[in-house]
Design a protein around this motif. Structure first.
Motif, PDB file in Angstrom:
ATOM      1  N   LYS A 259      -7.867 -12.150   3.464  1.00 59.25           N
ATOM      2  CA  LYS A 259      -6.478 -12.920   3.052  1.00 59.25           C
ATOM      3  C   LYS A 259      -6.401 -14.172   4.136  1.00 59.25           C
ATOM      4  O   LYS A 259      -6.803 -14.142   5.198  1.00 59.25           O
ATOM      5  CB  LYS A 259      -5.282 -12.151   3.362  1.00 59.25           C
TER       6      LYS A 259
ATOM      7  N   ALA B  96     -11.911   3.596  -0.034  1.00 57.74           N
ATOM      8  CA  ALA B  96     -12.685   4.015  -0.891  1.00 57.74           C
ATOM      9  C   ALA B  96     -14.082   3.366  -0.979  1.00 57.74           C
ATOM     10  O   ALA B  96     -14.031   1.938  -0.701  1.00 57.74           O
ATOM     11  CB  ALA B  96     -12.143   3.942  -2.484  1.00 57.74           C
TER      12      ALA B  96
ATOM     13  N   ASP C   6      -7.289   0.334   2.074  1.00 57.04           N
ATOM     14  CA  ASP C   6      -5.945   0.000   1.641  1.00 57.04           C
ATOM     15  C   ASP C   6      -4.869   0.114   2.762  1.00 57.04           C
ATOM     16  O   ASP C   6      -3.759   0.657   2.487  1.00 57.04           O
ATOM     17  CB  ASP C   6      -5.591   0.597   0.415  1.00 57.04           C
ATOM     18  N   GLU C   7      -5.081  -0.852   3.619  1.00 60.37           N
ATOM     19  CA  GLU C   7      -4.044  -0.845   4.790  1.00 60.37           C
ATOM     20  C   GLU C   7      -4.102  -1.982   5.857  1.00 60.37           C
ATOM     21  O   GLU C   7      -5.322  -2.335   6.020  1.00 60.37           O
ATOM     22  CB  GLU C   7      -4.148   0.682   5.714  1.00 60.37           C
TER      23      GLU C   7
ATOM     24  N   ARG D 245     -13.861   7.448  -8.966  1.00 57.22           N
ATOM     25  CA  ARG D 245     -13.402   7.478 -10.239  1.00 57.22           C
ATOM     26  C   ARG D 245     -13.595   6.708 -11.378  1.00 57.22           C
ATOM     27  O   ARG D 245     -13.252   7.025 -12.451  1.00 57.22           O
ATOM     28  CB  ARG D 245     -11.747   6.852  -9.815  1.00 57.22           C
TER      29      ARG D 245
ATOM     30  N   HIS E 125      -5.717   5.139   2.885  1.00 55.69           N
ATOM     31  CA  HIS E 125      -6.382   5.380   1.642  1.00 55.69           C
ATOM     32  C   HIS E 125      -7.677   4.419   1.823  1.00 55.69           C
ATOM     33  O   HIS E 125      -7.296   3.156   2.013  1.00 55.69           O
ATOM     34  CB  HIS E 125      -5.788   5.077   0.436  1.00 55.69           C
TER      35      HIS E 125
ATOM     36  N   PRO F  85      -8.687  -6.686   0.671  1.00 52.74           N
ATOM     37  CA  PRO F  85      -7.769  -7.461  -0.198  1.00 52.74           C
ATOM     38  C   PRO F  85      -6.219  -6.914   0.342  1.00 52.74           C
ATOM     39  O   PRO F  85      -5.315  -7.584   0.231  1.00 52.74           O
ATOM     40  CB  PRO F  85      -8.093  -7.082  -1.573  1.00 52.74           C
ATOM     41  N   ALA F  86      -6.476  -5.582   0.812  1.00 53.94           N
ATOM     42  CA  ALA F  86      -4.967  -5.084   1.000  1.00 53.94           C
ATOM     43  C   ALA F  86      -4.832  -5.106   2.616  1.00 53.94           C
ATOM     44  O   ALA F  86      -3.901  -4.356   3.202  1.00 53.94           O
ATOM     45  CB  ALA F  86      -4.972  -3.689   0.489  1.00 53.94           C
TER      46      ALA F  86
ATOM     47  N   ARG G 192     -13.603  -0.207   0.673  1.00 50.76           N
ATOM     48  CA  ARG G 192     -12.186  -1.137   0.652  1.00 50.76           C
ATOM     49  C   ARG G 192     -11.320  -0.124   1.344  1.00 50.76           C
ATOM     50  O   ARG G 192     -11.164   1.082   1.299  1.00 50.76           O
ATOM     51  CB  ARG G 192     -11.881  -1.090  -0.773  1.00 50.76           C
TER      52      ARG G 192
ATOM     53  N   ARG H 299     -14.371  -1.162  -8.289  1.00 44.89           N
ATOM     54  CA  ARG H 299     -13.566   0.185  -8.319  1.00 44.89           C
ATOM     55  C   ARG H 299     -14.251   1.248  -7.574  1.00 44.89           C
ATOM     56  O   ARG H 299     -15.419   1.159  -7.350  1.00 44.89           O
ATOM     57  CB  ARG H 299     -13.245   0.509  -9.613  1.00 44.89           C
ATOM     58  N   ASN H 300     -13.469   2.263  -7.224  1.00 40.23           N
ATOM     59  CA  ASN H 300     -13.670   3.513  -6.646  1.00 40.23           C
ATOM     60  C   ASN H 300     -14.791   4.229  -7.280  1.00 40.23           C
ATOM     61  O   ASN H 300     -14.784   4.381  -8.391  1.00 40.23           O
ATOM     62  CB  ASN H 300     -12.475   4.136  -6.603  1.00 40.23           C
TER      63      ASN H 300
ATOM     64  N   ASN I  78       0.842  -1.200   0.051  1.00 41.11           N
ATOM     65  CA  ASN I  78       0.063   0.065   0.107  1.00 41.11           C
ATOM     66  C   ASN I  78       0.857   1.260  -0.080  1.00 41.11           C
ATOM     67  O   ASN I  78       0.352   2.414  -0.173  1.00 41.11           O
ATOM     68  CB  ASN I  78      -0.932   0.127   1.289  1.00 41.11           C
TER      69      ASN I  78
ATOM     70  N   SER J  44      -7.628   2.634  -9.029  1.00 32.90           N
ATOM     71  CA  SER J  44      -7.868   3.253  -7.838  1.00 32.90           C
ATOM     72  C   SER J  44      -7.360   2.528  -6.570  1.00 32.90           C
ATOM     73  O   SER J  44      -7.695   1.513  -6.347  1.00 32.90           O
ATOM     74  CB  SER J  44      -9.331   3.516  -7.599  1.00 32.90           C
TER      75      SER J  44
ATOM     76  N   LYS K 178      -0.041  -1.243  -7.300  1.00 26.67           N
ATOM     77  CA  LYS K 178      -1.163  -0.156  -7.078  1.00 26.67           C
ATOM     78  C   LYS K 178      -1.174   1.201  -7.518  1.00 26.67           C
ATOM     79  O   LYS K 178      -0.004   1.845  -7.719  1.00 26.67           O
ATOM     80  CB  LYS K 178      -1.671  -0.097  -5.733  1.00 26.67           C
TER      81      LYS K 178
END
Lengths: 592, 592
Positions: free
Chosen positions: B534, B437, B468-469, B453, B435, B501-502, B466, B449-450, A504, A592, A534
């Motif tokens: 995961k 979204a 991302d961390e 965007r 981050h 996923p992240a 979602r 997707r976002n 990330n 994104s 990403k």
């Protein structure tokens, strides 16, 4: 804008007779509950009883103006009172006047810090206090508080900064115990435990509605106060050694600034910061839980301002540090409070008590207050959390155990600072050895999985390493070591692909490591590729020179990488040129 | 096992005449280079010149026995010498004898710490020093070192702990400058810069092979020493105020333990730790770079032991802290060193110099040594790194600038501690606001997707977030706030899916936050689901009660979640029951 800093402007517009009635009922119930608590927590902080009442008037008004929770009830609470006692007790002040002045200054500094954090939107500082650390800290504090109150039950003088000292001091003085005090104290403890566990079912069986029965049971401490005060006064027990609250000045507190003594402020700064953070974390989690039940919202940064102004208000009216209390907020909520006006009405209730009823508490035994505290704080003790955390995560458990033991042995400030430090170190340790795996292609699919767990296709000329962690300074060297070992152990490798779906962030340290890896792989005749980078990470890499220096390519998907490199390696093997001509970089489209 | 702790057992088996020749040639060249460096860095550390020679004999032998790099050349280096001067200078010791004893003790403590870290496999502690912090620290150190040597060029007495103090002190004394000293010093500086930039092309044009020309150019400092010593001795310049190294005791150092003074050790502890870490980080990155060029490997934990024993060896032979040097390791490598035996032969070379040639350096001007240092350290100054980091990451740049400024203004120890602290805080700050979204389905695909965007399909009853961390204590509250806001702003929502996923880790704090979120969503009538969790994270969650309490399900893929929840919401809308019957938990199969 104005409404953001003065939430009262929002709810006051829709205030009507119904809301008023709900708020008045809740305020009455919370007032009854708050009287013994405010007196008891002042005692716990080492202060005169009336200071507890002072800390339960203006702070509630200030929070009603600036706070964002509709139902949070602020005032003195157990853990913050203990931390106040520890902070001010450390200063070895000459007399009780200086002690009180320091506690008042502590509330002021803490208020300023909270407001500053709110204005600077630094509520995230509280994130440093992880749940396991806070939980262990509160359990340990509960144990220390309960132990520290035993002297009042026994009617002896004994003190100490940590659990061991307190228990040893008590052991030395146990033969000086005062029997009437012990009878009152033990009686109150037993009565309060009975009220807590048995009274409600009894009242329900007698025909009361469960909610009313629950609220009535909360009046137990006030009943215990009344009965023991009457007995003590009637039987003249003070002459037999029962210690009482004594004469309390009647009337409202005067207003004034705390002592502006630079040295004192400096000495109290760290304690004020810790008190602010612990108070904020506790308060916000209660407020968030209650708000969610009605689909309302609180704003953490504005909460800092609300709690900060409550502490300033406490200080200028001669009170000590306050925050949102768990049990009384729940009571406020259950009793039907609809707006922060309920808090302001509670303030009026406590003000009336302070004006009119203080003569009645002259003969209130300290043992009764100690019993109130003991019964209240033992509900904070949660050894189950240790067990749950142990089974979930050894690393979190370590931080938890260290906080618990150090708080018990070394005191509250050392305990919480060590806990915070250790949880940071453990997090860095965890992420410094991230999960990573060599992956290969699952036959008949475009998926790539761990070669140790799955029967996958691999190619001796192509190694693909997937790292399941952001790449930053704590693990940059790990990656260098891992890849160095891979290359040393796989002499036939021509291509190394770093698969980044779980990356990330790549910070400047990791970027330099990647550049070094690229350079070293190039020296070893291996090309270095990236796959599944990403969007935001790729955006950042475009501002570096890595993409220009990269000996290999950036592939949109790992499957693309596999197909392209297999073809390239095969054609290189046929033509006999191990180093294929450089391919222009292909970058991933911004995702994104 | 034995070979792991004594790497010499590995390479000694294949040692032959060819390797011997290569190593001897490299050792000769490094010896010539090391003589001026060791004298100069002793001067920089505030120690007698011969101490630099002592630190270049036994440490090299110890590293040859225990180190894992084939080509690393250890000895006194600039930055560590500066840190030694700062650490020992802080103690305000009575005389130069006590000063020397403290420097010797510092090497011993540093050696013990390095060995302890190696045995406990704690090499990862060095990860705390991020690249930007190290880079800024070395640039600042280079500037301070260069400034601190100007007094030798001018022949005046002036000192100071930071750049400003040093420059001010020089300014006050500039009218006392000694002309012959200045001529020698400035001449040496100009000559050395010329050698560095022009001599090699000249030699190449004269017909020498480039590598030989390069190595000959490295002998520049020795030539400068010889010429200025001859001039000073010949023209009797000492009588005109040119300060020289003076009489140096002839013969090898005696062996002995450093002073075992508990108070001194305690005072030096933090400095020793910083010196160990900085030295280790610098040394390992050189060693790793050189090893990669020959597809060799170094072992960082064994490197700790190697460098630790070098420091112990330095201390017991009267030397000061040492580590692997960048320029001399590169020279060693380029000169063809094949095994650590080259280091041992260098030690023999320096020992011979110490035994036989010390009378020759009596008239060596300190200005020449200062010139050597200035020319060497200015190559450490890298302002370009500031610019590169600025364009890559503002956060890393902040840590870098703070380290640079604080090192220059407050000194080396404050600078590096502040830099490390700040880089930790900034990392936590970054990850505390990850981050995230809201995502929707790309029409005609199974990708999500976002929504900001992309033109994606959404459903007002289903929100998918979602993140991302990894979820851990620093961002647990962020998640609670984010979801609280989402629910408050979307009253028609019935399902909230957290897409993971992240997410590489969910710690105990984040677990409690998820439990609280689940509870609060349940209070608001919203069901809470997880998707794309995961394998390792799912394994951990199975040890918690979250999966039992979860009001929703765990979906293998976000597409599964979307399909199932859309069907469920649609059927609930038809039958008029907004809460569908609970569905049994479906868990993701363990993925690697």
């Amino acid at each position: 804008m104005l409404q953001r800093y003065l939430p009262i402007l929002g709810w006051l517009k829709t205030y009507n007779r119904d809301t008023l009635t709900s708020d008045l009922v809740a305020a009455l119930i919370v007032t009854v509950m708050l009287i013994p608590q405010s007196l008891a927590y002042a005692l716990l902080a080492g202060l005169p009883a009336e200071v507890g009442l002072y800390a339960s008037i203006l702070p509630l008004v200030a929070y009603a103006l600036f706070g964002t929770s509709r139902t949070l009830a602020v005032g003195p609470v157990a853990v913050v009172s203990l931390m106040t006692a520890a902070a001010v007790g450390n200063l070895s002040l000459p007399d009780s006047e200086a002690y009180l002045a320091a506690a008042v200054a502590l509330a002021f500094i803490s208020g300023l810090l909270l407001i500053a954090m709110g204005v600077l939107r630094l509520g995230l500082i509280a994130n440093f206090l992880s749940h396991p650390v806070i939980s262990a800290f509160i359990t340990a504090s509960g144990l220390i508080i309960a132990a520290s109150q035993l002297k009042h039950l026994l009617g002896v003088d004994a003190g100490g900064d940590n659990l061991l000292q307190i228990l040893l001091a008590l052991g030395n003085r146990i033969d000086e115990a005062n029997l009437p005090t012990l009878l009152i104290g033990a009686g109150a403890v037993i009565f309060l435990f009975w009220v807590r566990s048995r009274l409600k079912p009894l009242l329900v069986r007698a025909g009361l509605r469960p909610r009313l029965a629950d609220l009535l049971a909360k009046a137990g401490p006030v009943l215990a106060m009344a009965v023991t005060t009457l007995v003590t006064a009637g039987a003249g027990l003070t002459e037999q050694g029962v210690r009482v609250v004594g004469e309390v000045p009647q009337g409202l507190p005067g207003l004034g600034l705390p002592p502006l003594d630079a040295e004192l402020w400096q000495q109290l700064f760290v304690s004020a910061l810790l008190i602010s953070l612990v108070g904020f974390v506790e308060s916000v989690s209660v407020a968030q839980t209650l708000a969610a039940k009605r689909r309302q919202r609180i704003c953490p940064n504005q909460e800092l301002i609300g709690l900060g102004s409550a502490n300033i208000a406490s200080s200028v009216s001669g009170g000590f540090p306050v925050t949102g209390g768990f049990s009384r907020s729940v009571v406020n909520f259950d009793a039907g409070a609809e707006t922060p006006a309920a808090g302001a009405f509670t303030a009026v209730g406590i003000a009336l008590v302070t004006l009119l009823l203080t003569p009645l508490i002259e003969f209130l035994p300290k043992a009764t207050l100690a019993a109130t505290i003991i019964v209240a704080v033992l509900s904070l003790v949660d050894f189950g959390a240790l067990k749950r955390t142990w089974s979930y995560s050894r690393s979190d458990f370590t931080a938890m155990l260290a906080t618990l033991v150090l708080t018990l042995v070394e005191g509250v400030e050392v305990g919480i600072i060590a806990g915070v430090g250790l949880s940071l170190l453990l997090y860095l340790y965890r992420t410094s050895k991230p999960h990573s795996a060599l992956v290969g292609k699952l036959p008949g699919s475009e998926h790539f999985r761990n070669i140790d767990r799955h029967a996958v296709e691999t190619d001796p000329r192509i190694l693909t390493l997937r790292v399941d962690e952001s790449l930053y300074f704590a693990n940059a060297r790990f990656l260098e070591d891992r890849i160095e070992a891979l290359i040393a152990n796989n002499p036939s490798v021509e291509h190394l692909v770093l698969m980044c779906p779980a990356v990330n962030l790549i910070d400047a340290s990791a970027l330099e490591s990647l550049e070094a890896i690229n350079q070293r792989l190039s020296d070893s005749g291996v090309r270095f590729h990236l796959s599944e980078v990403k969007g935001p990470v790729m955006d950042a890499l475009r501002h570096s020179s890595l993409l220009d220096e990269l000996t290999g390519q950036v592939f949109l998907s790992q499957y693309d990488a596999w197909e392209a490199l297999r073809r390239e390696a095969a054609s290189a093997a046929v033509t006999g040129t191990p180093e294929a001509t450089p391919v222009p970089h292909r970058e991933q489209s911004p995702a994104s």
